[in-house]
Scaffold this motif. Structure first.
Motif, short mmCIF file in Angstrom:
data_model
loop_
_atom_site.label_atom_id
_atom_site.label_comp_id
_atom_site.label_asym_id
_atom_site.label_seq_id
_atom_site.Cartn_x
_atom_site.Cartn_y
_atom_site.Cartn_z
N VAL A 20 0.94 -1.19 -0.10
CA VAL A 20 0.07 -0.05 -0.01
C VAL A 20 0.95 1.27 -0.02
N GLY A 21 0.78 2.17 -0.97
CA GLY A 21 1.45 3.25 -1.14
C GLY A 21 0.97 4.20 0.05
N LEU A 22 2.13 5.07 0.34
CA LEU A 22 1.99 6.25 1.36
C LEU A 22 0.79 7.01 1.10
N ALA A 23 0.45 7.37 -0.23
CA ALA A 23 -0.42 8.51 -0.60
C ALA A 23 -2.07 7.73 -0.33
N ASP A 24 -1.89 6.43 -0.67
CA ASP A 24 -3.25 5.43 -0.24
C ASP A 24 -3.45 5.46 1.18
N ILE A 25 -2.50 5.49 2.14
CA ILE A 25 -2.58 5.50 3.47
C ILE A 25 -3.12 6.92 3.70
N GLN A 26 -2.69 8.00 3.31
CA GLN A 26 -3.04 9.53 3.73
C GLN A 26 -4.49 9.70 3.18
N ARG A 27 -4.92 8.81 2.12
CA ARG A 27 -6.42 9.20 1.72
C ARG A 27 -7.35 8.01 2.28
N GLY A 49 -4.99 18.53 15.42
CA GLY A 49 -5.99 19.39 15.92
C GLY A 49 -7.32 18.03 16.22
N ASN A 50 -8.21 18.53 16.63
CA ASN A 50 -9.31 17.78 16.99
C ASN A 50 -10.02 16.98 15.86
N ASN A 51 -10.43 15.80 15.75
CA ASN A 51 -10.95 15.09 14.77
C ASN A 51 -9.99 14.92 13.51
N GLN A 52 -8.50 14.85 13.89
CA GLN A 52 -7.68 14.79 12.97
C GLN A 52 -6.88 13.70 13.11
N TRP A 53 -6.02 12.85 12.26
CA TRP A 53 -5.20 11.96 12.28
C TRP A 53 -4.06 11.98 11.47
N THR A 54 -2.79 11.15 11.94
CA THR A 54 -1.67 11.08 11.05
C THR A 54 -0.89 10.03 11.40
N GLU A 55 -0.35 9.69 10.25
CA GLU A 55 0.45 8.28 10.16
C GLU A 55 2.00 8.52 10.63
N ASP A 56 2.64 7.34 10.93
CA ASP A 56 3.99 7.26 11.33
C ASP A 56 4.51 6.29 10.55
N PHE A 57 5.12 6.45 9.47
CA PHE A 57 5.64 5.11 8.64
C PHE A 57 7.11 5.70 8.34
N SER A 58 7.69 5.81 9.37
CA SER A 58 9.13 6.05 9.21
C SER A 58 10.23 4.92 9.39
N ALA A 59 11.16 4.94 8.51
CA ALA A 59 12.18 3.81 8.61
C ALA A 59 13.19 4.12 9.82
N PRO A 60 13.74 3.06 10.12
CA PRO A 60 13.40 1.79 9.88
C PRO A 60 12.34 1.24 10.80
N GLU A 61 11.90 1.68 11.92
CA GLU A 61 11.03 1.29 12.87
C GLU A 61 9.89 0.59 12.00
N TYR A 62 9.21 1.38 11.14
CA TYR A 62 7.73 0.77 10.61
C TYR A 62 8.24 0.44 9.15
N ASP A 63 8.72 1.38 8.07
CA ASP A 63 8.78 1.03 6.76
C ASP A 63 10.44 0.28 6.79
N GLN A 64 10.29 -0.86 7.15
CA GLN A 64 11.49 -1.47 7.26
C GLN A 64 12.75 -1.75 6.15
N ASN A 65 12.19 -1.44 4.87
CA ASN A 65 13.13 -1.33 3.88
C ASN A 65 13.07 -0.17 3.29
N GLN A 68 9.13 3.58 1.11
CA GLN A 68 7.80 4.29 1.04
C GLN A 68 6.54 3.47 0.91
N LEU A 69 6.65 2.28 0.96
CA LEU A 69 5.45 1.22 0.68
C LEU A 69 5.02 0.57 2.09
N TRP A 70 3.91 0.50 2.38
CA TRP A 70 3.61 -0.43 3.58
C TRP A 70 3.21 -1.99 2.83
N ASP A 71 4.42 -2.63 3.22
CA ASP A 71 4.60 -4.00 2.55
C ASP A 71 3.82 -4.98 3.55
#
Length: 110
Positions: A20-27, A49-65, A68-71
Motif C-alpha cells: 500500500v502506497g503512502l498516498a493511499d494511506i493518507q487518503r 487538532g481535534n478530529n484529525q489523524w496522522t501516520e508514522d511510517f518512518s524507516a526503519p521502525e515501521y517502513d523496514q526497507n 515508502q510502501l506499506w509492505d
C-alpha cells in the motif's frame, strides 16, 4: 474525560499480500470514538487538532526497507485526536483504504 478530546495510538500490521502506497494511506478514512458515536477524522501531515489523524511510517521502525510502501508484514502507526470515552470506556476505530479494504477494532481507553 468523556466528551473531551484525547489521543489514541493505533498500530496496524499489513497481513495481506499487497503493498500500500503512502498516498493511499493518507487518503484512507479513519473513524474513531465510542460505539455508535464515531467521528470521521481528517488526515493531516503536521500537528494534530481535534478530529484529525496522522501516520508514522518512518524507516526503519515501521517502513523496514525504506521504500515508502506499506509492505506485507510491516506495521503502520496511526495517531488520532478526537473525542473518546473516559478511562475504562470502549473505543472503536475503523480504518478504510480507498480500495475497500478496511480494519475495525475496539480497545479500552486508559
Amino acid at each position: 474525560s468523556a466528551g473531551e478530546a484525547g489521543s489514541a495510538q493505533i498500530w496496524m500490521k499489513n497481513i495481506g499480500s499487497q503493498t500500500v502506497g503512502l498516498a493511499d494511506i493518507q487518503r484512507a478514512d479513519l473513524f474513531c470514538g465510542s460505539a455508535g458515536n464515531l467521528n470521521h477524522l481528517a488526515h493531516v501531515s503536521g500537528s494534530l487538532g481535534n478530529n484529525q489523524w496522522t501516520e508514522d511510517f518512518s524507516a526503519p521502525e515501521y517502513d523496514q526497507n525504506n521504500n515508502q510502501l506499506w509492505d506485507p508484514g510491516e506495521t503502520l502507526k496511526v495517531t488520532a485526536r478526537t473525542t473518546i470515552p473516559s478511562q475504562g470506556g470502549r473505543v472503536t476505530v475503523q480504518f478504510a483504504l480507498s480500495n475497500g479494504i478496511w480494519r475495525s477494532t475496539e480497545f479500552t481507553a486508559s
